[in-house]
Write an enzyme that holds these catalytic residues in place. Structure first.
Site, PDB file in Angstrom:
ATOM      1  N   PRO A 149      -4.363  -3.983  -3.926  1.00 48.01           N
ATOM      2  CA  PRO A 149      -5.813  -4.069  -3.721  1.00 48.01           C
ATOM      3  C   PRO A 149      -6.604  -4.170  -5.021  1.00 48.01           C
ATOM      4  O   PRO A 149      -7.705  -4.719  -5.036  1.00 48.01           O
ATOM      5  CB  PRO A 149      -6.151  -2.762  -2.988  1.00 48.01           C
ATOM      6  CG  PRO A 149      -4.864  -2.261  -2.436  1.00 48.01           C
ATOM      7  CD  PRO A 149      -3.807  -2.733  -3.388  1.00 48.01           C
TER       8      PRO A 149
ATOM      9  N   CYS B  78      27.037  23.627  -2.831  1.00 49.71           N
ATOM     10  CA  CYS B  78      27.948  22.487  -2.741  1.00 49.71           C
ATOM     11  C   CYS B  78      29.232  22.912  -2.036  1.00 49.71           C
ATOM     12  O   CYS B  78      29.829  23.936  -2.380  1.00 49.71           O
ATOM     13  CB  CYS B  78      28.255  21.967  -4.138  1.00 49.71           C
ATOM     14  SG  CYS B  78      29.474  20.646  -4.184  1.00 49.71           S
TER      15      CYS B  78
ATOM     16  N   ALA C 147      -0.386  -3.824   1.347  1.00 54.45           N
ATOM     17  CA  ALA C 147       0.901  -4.351   1.810  1.00 54.45           C
ATOM     18  C   ALA C 147       0.902  -4.579   3.314  1.00 54.45           C
ATOM     19  O   ALA C 147       1.395  -5.600   3.798  1.00 54.45           O
ATOM     20  CB  ALA C 147       2.016  -3.387   1.424  1.00 54.45           C
TER      21      ALA C 147
ATOM     22  N   ARG D 125       7.988  18.323   1.429  1.00 56.12           N
ATOM     23  CA  ARG D 125       7.749  16.893   1.246  1.00 56.12           C
ATOM     24  C   ARG D 125       8.595  16.071   2.209  1.00 56.12           C
ATOM     25  O   ARG D 125       8.141  15.099   2.806  1.00 56.12           O
ATOM     26  CB  ARG D 125       8.068  16.484  -0.195  1.00 56.12           C
ATOM     27  CG  ARG D 125       7.148  17.092  -1.234  1.00 56.12           C
ATOM     28  CD  ARG D 125       7.589  16.684  -2.631  1.00 56.12           C
ATOM     29  NE  ARG D 125       7.461  15.241  -2.835  1.00 56.12           N
ATOM     30  CZ  ARG D 125       8.095  14.576  -3.791  1.00 56.12           C
ATOM     31  NH1 ARG D 125       8.922  15.217  -4.619  1.00 56.12           N
ATOM     32  NH2 ARG D 125       7.918  13.279  -3.933  1.00 56.12           N
TER      33      ARG D 125
ATOM     34  N   HIS E 101      13.955   5.945  -8.420  1.00 58.61           N
ATOM     35  CA  HIS E 101      13.598   7.333  -8.709  1.00 58.61           C
ATOM     36  C   HIS E 101      14.316   8.313  -7.795  1.00 58.61           C
ATOM     37  O   HIS E 101      13.881   9.449  -7.624  1.00 58.61           O
ATOM     38  CB  HIS E 101      12.081   7.507  -8.603  1.00 58.61           C
ATOM     39  CG  HIS E 101      11.334   6.723  -9.639  1.00 58.61           C
ATOM     40  ND1 HIS E 101       9.999   6.402  -9.522  1.00 58.61           N
ATOM     41  CD2 HIS E 101      11.740   6.187 -10.819  1.00 58.61           C
ATOM     42  CE1 HIS E 101       9.618   5.700 -10.581  1.00 58.61           C
ATOM     43  NE2 HIS E 101      10.658   5.560 -11.378  1.00 58.61           N
TER      44      HIS E 101
END
Length: 263
Positions: A228, A161, A245, A72, A121
């Site tokens: 829209p 980490c 937009a 992604r 988010h």
């Protein structure tokens, strides 16, 4: 009628001292960024995106979930901010007391020039330690602009980490998780204090984000919607501008500061 509505919206925007812009998936879709449920191809076409977006899925198969997140992230990295993103950055420049709040987990607002947008988010570009929120992770998923993985995606072990060696997880809000408290508090406070709230490309059905325009309206702000299609937010909006937009926002910004006589 649309021209009249645009001029009314421009007058409100041009005279506002505090503006909040709330954006949803629609504005990113115009840059070619699909929602996490859409556009699954290659390796990922056989998976249920909703089942991948949970803490349980990550702990059961971290390589799978991290690989999906990297896929992604690579797709977002190839996208470019559209004129809607650029118009929002202009609003922030024109109205110093303005806040941008987004439900999107991409970085298109930042790349368009928006300063410190509130990510309700989370963000694909802010991975963090699973054991300690105080240990944010440094993202090194791409190099020289090249995707970190094949186009169709693959399983990738998540990094560890540097502070405690626990797994690093995607910095997005998964199903079953609360929104980041600081981000939600800042968003609500901005909505309470604003003169104008622009809601852009959001369906108005994802809570608690969908309450933010209602909070602004109850506090006396003029709510302007750019979408829209009709949404459940229509009833709380002073003005509904039908369109995307990338088409509506540049025209609105141009008219707002033409209306106020600014260059």
């Amino acid at each position: 009628m649309e021209g009249v509505l645009l001029r009314r919206a421009a007058q409100l925007l041009g005279s506002a001292r505090r503006v909040v812009v709330l954006t949803g998936a629609g504005i990113s879709a115009e840059s070619g960024v699909p929602t996490f449920r859409d556009g699954l191809t290659g390796l990922w076409a056989r998976f249920d995106a909703q089942r991948l977006a949970t803490a349980e899925a990550f702990h059961a198969d971290p390589d799978l979930v991290w690989g999906w997140c990297e896929w992604r992230r690579a797709r977002v990295s190839r996208a470019e901010p559209n004129p809607g993103h650029l118009a929002i950055a202009t609003i922030q420049t024109r109205v110093l007391g303005s806040t941008v709040i987004t439900q999107n987990v991409d970085d298109l607002h930042e790349r368009a020039g928006t300063r410190a947008p509130i990510h309700l988010h989370g963000s694909l570009f802010a991975p963090r330690c699973v054991a300690a929120a105080a240990h944010p992770a440094t993202f090194e998923g791409t190099s020289d602009g090249e995707p970190a993985q094949p186009h169709e995606g693959r399983r990738i072990p998540p990094p560890r980490c540097a502070s405690c060696a626990a797994l690093v997880r995607p910095g997005v809000v998964w199903f079953g998780e609360p929104l980041p408290e600081a981000a939600l508090t800042a968003a609500v406070e901005a909505a309470v204090a604003c003169d104008v709230l622009l809601t852009v490309g959001t369906s108005g059905v994802v809570h608690p984000a969908a309450e933010i325009p209602r909070v602004a309206a109850r506090s006396g702000a003029a709510v302007i919607q750019v979408n829209p299609q009709p949404t459940p937010l229509d009833q709380v909006c002073a003005i509904n501008l039908r369109g995307t937009a990338a088409h509506v926002l540049p025209a609105l910004v141009a008219a707002a500061w033409e209306e106020t006589g600014e260059e």
